[in-house]
Design an enzyme around this catalytic site. Structure first.
Site, mmCIF file in Angstrom:
data_model
loop_
_atom_site.group_PDB
_atom_site.id
_atom_site.type_symbol
_atom_site.label_atom_id
_atom_site.label_comp_id
_atom_site.label_asym_id
_atom_site.label_seq_id
_atom_site.Cartn_x
_atom_site.Cartn_y
_atom_site.Cartn_z
ATOM 1 N N GLU A 35 80.622 30.705 43.397
ATOM 2 C CA GLU A 35 80.218 32.047 42.975
ATOM 3 C C GLU A 35 80.767 33.114 43.910
ATOM 4 O O GLU A 35 81.259 34.158 43.472
ATOM 5 C CB GLU A 35 78.682 32.175 42.938
ATOM 6 C CG GLU A 35 77.984 31.217 42.007
ATOM 7 C CD GLU A 35 77.492 29.964 42.715
ATOM 8 O OE1 GLU A 35 78.280 29.319 43.451
ATOM 9 O OE2 GLU A 35 76.311 29.615 42.543
ATOM 10 N N CYS A 70 74.164 33.218 46.991
ATOM 11 C CA CYS A 70 74.971 33.645 45.844
ATOM 12 C C CYS A 70 74.202 34.617 44.955
ATOM 13 O O CYS A 70 74.755 35.608 44.471
ATOM 14 C CB CYS A 70 75.443 32.433 45.052
ATOM 15 S SG CYS A 70 76.583 31.391 46.007
#
Length: 169
Positions: free
Chosen positions: A62, A93
């Site tokens: 991510e 993330c």
């Protein structure tokens, strides 16, 4: 303002692209997580976990995809983008997703122990933060889960081969 139409067939398609990235991570002996970021129906970023390869704890799929997407858009704000990721984002993330103001996060396998999109906690929709994302969970769940389970089963076998009893060394 008109609400965007969510096409679940597109979700399956883009998750397929994230699964291809996760397969690359698996082949590199990284935790098999893949991510793509979509804007206007086009993939603008693709990434897979590279923590071991880069020796960087922040090199989650991510995070790498967010950096690519910001470069593609020319801004740190990703307000009209969707993140597709094979595993529920962790707190790091999820925090980055909130800060970049992504419109939507779509993930495959949930993570009840460490997920931050509703698993262990929900940072993506935390009431006091300045941004909240729409969340769609469980897209291509079985494929995402199977990849993770297979990887961790292999890791356990490598670390504890059959016939090697703990304490027998």
């Amino acid at each position: 303002m008109e609400e965007p139409i969510i096409d679940l067939h597109s979700d399956a398609h883009f998750m397929g692209e994230a699964l291809r990235q996760a397969t690359r991570a698996y082949a590199a002996e990284e935790v098999p997580v893949g991510a793509v970021i979509v804007r206007g129906g086009r993939i603008i970023a693709r990434a897979w976990n590279q923590v071991e390869l880069l020796k960087d704890a922040t090199a989650h799929a991510e995070m790498l995809a967010l950096t690519q997407a910001q470069e593609a858009v020319g801004d740190w704000r990703l307000t009209d983008c969707t993140l597709y990721v094979t595993k529920e984002p962790c707190p790091m993330c999820a925090g980055a997703v909130v800060h970049t103001r992504l419109a939507r996060v779509v993930f495959g396998a949930s993570d009840p122990k460490g997920g931050a999109a509703g698993g262990a906690l929900n940072l993506l929709q935390f009431p006091t933060l300045n941004h909240r994302c729409e969340i769609t969970a469980g897209v291509r769940l079985e494929e995402c889960r199977a990849l993770l389970q297979s990887f961790f089963a292999e890791q356990r076998l490598k670390n504890n081969p059959p016939g090697n009893k703990p304490g027998s060394n």
